[in-house]
Design a protein around this motif. Structure first.
Motif, short mmCIF file in Angstrom:
data_model
loop_
_atom_site.label_atom_id
_atom_site.label_comp_id
_atom_site.label_asym_id
_atom_site.label_seq_id
_atom_site.Cartn_x
_atom_site.Cartn_y
_atom_site.Cartn_z
N LEU A 196 -2.77 -5.97 -6.73
CA LEU A 196 -2.00 -5.96 -5.48
C LEU A 196 -1.78 -7.39 -4.99
O LEU A 196 -0.67 -7.76 -4.60
CB LEU A 196 -2.75 -5.16 -4.42
N GLU A 223 -4.32 4.18 -7.03
CA GLU A 223 -3.53 3.10 -6.45
C GLU A 223 -3.71 1.84 -7.27
O GLU A 223 -4.61 1.73 -8.10
CB GLU A 223 -3.99 2.82 -5.01
N ILE A 224 -2.85 0.89 -7.04
CA ILE A 224 -2.94 -0.41 -7.67
C ILE A 224 -4.23 -1.10 -7.24
O ILE A 224 -4.68 -0.96 -6.11
CB ILE A 224 -1.70 -1.26 -7.30
N ARG A 273 -7.05 -4.10 -6.33
CA ARG A 273 -6.97 -5.17 -5.32
C ARG A 273 -6.36 -6.45 -5.89
O ARG A 273 -5.50 -7.08 -5.28
CB ARG A 273 -8.35 -5.44 -4.76
N PHE A 319 3.30 -2.14 -0.97
CA PHE A 319 2.94 -2.28 -2.37
C PHE A 319 2.03 -1.14 -2.83
O PHE A 319 2.15 -0.63 -3.95
CB PHE A 319 2.25 -3.63 -2.60
N ARG A 320 1.10 -0.74 -1.96
CA ARG A 320 0.22 0.37 -2.32
C ARG A 320 1.02 1.66 -2.49
O ARG A 320 0.79 2.44 -3.44
CB ARG A 320 -0.84 0.55 -1.24
N ALA A 321 1.96 1.90 -1.58
CA ALA A 321 2.78 3.11 -1.67
C ALA A 321 3.66 3.09 -2.92
O ALA A 321 3.86 4.12 -3.58
CB ALA A 321 3.64 3.24 -0.41
N ARG A 376 -3.35 7.90 3.69
CA ARG A 376 -4.47 6.99 3.84
C ARG A 376 -4.57 6.54 5.31
O ARG A 376 -3.57 6.47 6.01
CB ARG A 376 -4.30 5.74 2.96
N SER A 386 2.96 1.67 -5.77
CA SER A 386 2.13 1.94 -6.95
C SER A 386 1.86 3.43 -7.10
O SER A 386 1.88 3.98 -8.21
CB SER A 386 0.82 1.16 -6.86
N VAL A 387 1.62 4.11 -5.97
CA VAL A 387 1.39 5.55 -6.00
C VAL A 387 2.66 6.28 -6.46
O VAL A 387 2.60 7.17 -7.32
CB VAL A 387 0.95 6.07 -4.62
N SER A 411 1.58 -5.11 2.51
CA SER A 411 0.42 -4.62 1.77
C SER A 411 0.50 -3.10 1.57
O SER A 411 0.30 -2.59 0.46
CB SER A 411 -0.86 -4.97 2.53
N ILE A 412 0.81 -2.38 2.65
CA ILE A 412 0.92 -0.92 2.55
C ILE A 412 2.09 -0.54 1.65
O ILE A 412 2.01 0.41 0.86
CB ILE A 412 1.10 -0.31 3.95
#
Length: 304
Positions: free
Chosen positions: A98, A92-93, A95, A69-71, A38, A73-74, A66-67
């Motif tokens: 998150l 991804e998770i 908003r 948590f997104r990683a 991303r 979730s993936v 923030s990044i």
């Protein structure tokens, strides 16, 4: 000059990030490596005020969380996939999810490592403000070390710690200008001076000096001060870790920072070549994407 690269261990994989891009590589149950990349629109690139010392540390920490948590979730979605489900990229998770996860994680950390030590110390018969913050700091560090020690004993977290070391080794090899192969990368240290574990330790140590300016306030101001001053302390700790990352060859500095480096032994384990392959895959993807950007984008700071 090497591009600024940071990263994080995730479930069965590694997330790597540069100033403008991040990528996560995950070993799926069928043995294949899946990756997602991303772009980042960094806050620090938008205004010079956000790149001021201390301020940039708070901004960088927020973006990294923030990044991260997104990683996570993936990686969690990929790690749970069965081989027959195909290569469809997981979502991804959301908003709001998150934001909720972020709030819960930050709230837990603040209560456990900031508020609780202050309240425990407030129960002790200490009249001196100076001794109060010293004892509070010792209790805070003790809780932190015990927390990491307990985590290091949980068998299910061993692979996460191996991927943490794989991330460090890949970045160390890259910064040394080596070929990014599992065999070469394996020779490098699983310790890195810009690691988040060392950062958290120095948040606690620096807090002793900052809180000393306020002595021993009433219990309610004690709670307020420990929460309100956290961004300032985190920003100062970030500057220290950043400076250490740029002067890793300075033996005196590394000696002073040794406790933070030793602590990484609790959150890293020697990775396998397969795990290093995953880490290198994420790193290569980020480097390829960052290579398309102008050198000026390197003004954005990242942590390992």
């Amino acid at each position: 000059m090497a591009q600024a690269i940071g990263g994080q261990a995730v479930l069965e994989g590694v997330m790597m990030r540069g100033p403008r891009n991040w990528a996560v590589a995950v070993r799926k149950p069928d043995g294949e490596i899946a990756q997602v990349a991303r772009e980042i629109d960094p806050l620090m690139a938008r205004h010079w005020l956000l790149r001021l010392p201390v301020v940039r540390g708070v901004v960088a920490l927020g973006e990294s969380l923030s990044i991260g948590f997104r990683a996570l979730s993936v990686s969690a979605n990929y790690a749970a996939q069965e081989a027959e489900e195909g290569d469809e990229e997981p979502a991804e998770i959301g908003r709001w999810a998150l934001a909720f996860s972020f709030a819960v994680a930050i709230g837990f950390a603040v209560m456990l490592f900031k508020v609780s030590p202050a309240l425990i110390t407030d129960l002790l018969p200490i009249s001196s403000g100076g001794w109060f913050v010293i004892v509070e700091g010792l209790i805070r560090v003790t809780i932190f070390v015990l927390y990491l020690s307990v985590l290091s004993l949980i068998p299910s977290l061993r692979r996460v710690f191996q991927y943490h070391a794989a991330e460090h080794k890949a970045i160390n090899a890259y910064e040394a200008g080596e070929d990014l192969t599992p065999e070469v990368t394996q020779r490098y240290s699983l310790i890195h001076p810009r690691c988040g574990t060392a950062f958290l330790l120095w948040v606690m140590v620096i807090g002793v000096f900052v809180f000393a300016l306020f002595g021993r306030p009433a219990w309610y101001w004690l709670i307020v001060s420990r929460i309100a001053l956290l961004p300032v302390i985190a920003g100062i700790a970030y500057e220290l870790i950043r400076f250490a990352g740029k002067h890793a060859e300075n033996r005196i500095l590394m000696t002073l920072l040794a406790p933070g480096l030793w602590l990484q032994r609790l959150t890293t384990r020697e990775p396998t070549l397969d795990q290093l392959e995953v880490s290198i895959r994420a790193l290569r993807e980020v480097l390829e994407r960052e290579g398309r950007r102008a050198p000026a984008d390197r003004r954005v700071e990242v942590m390992a």
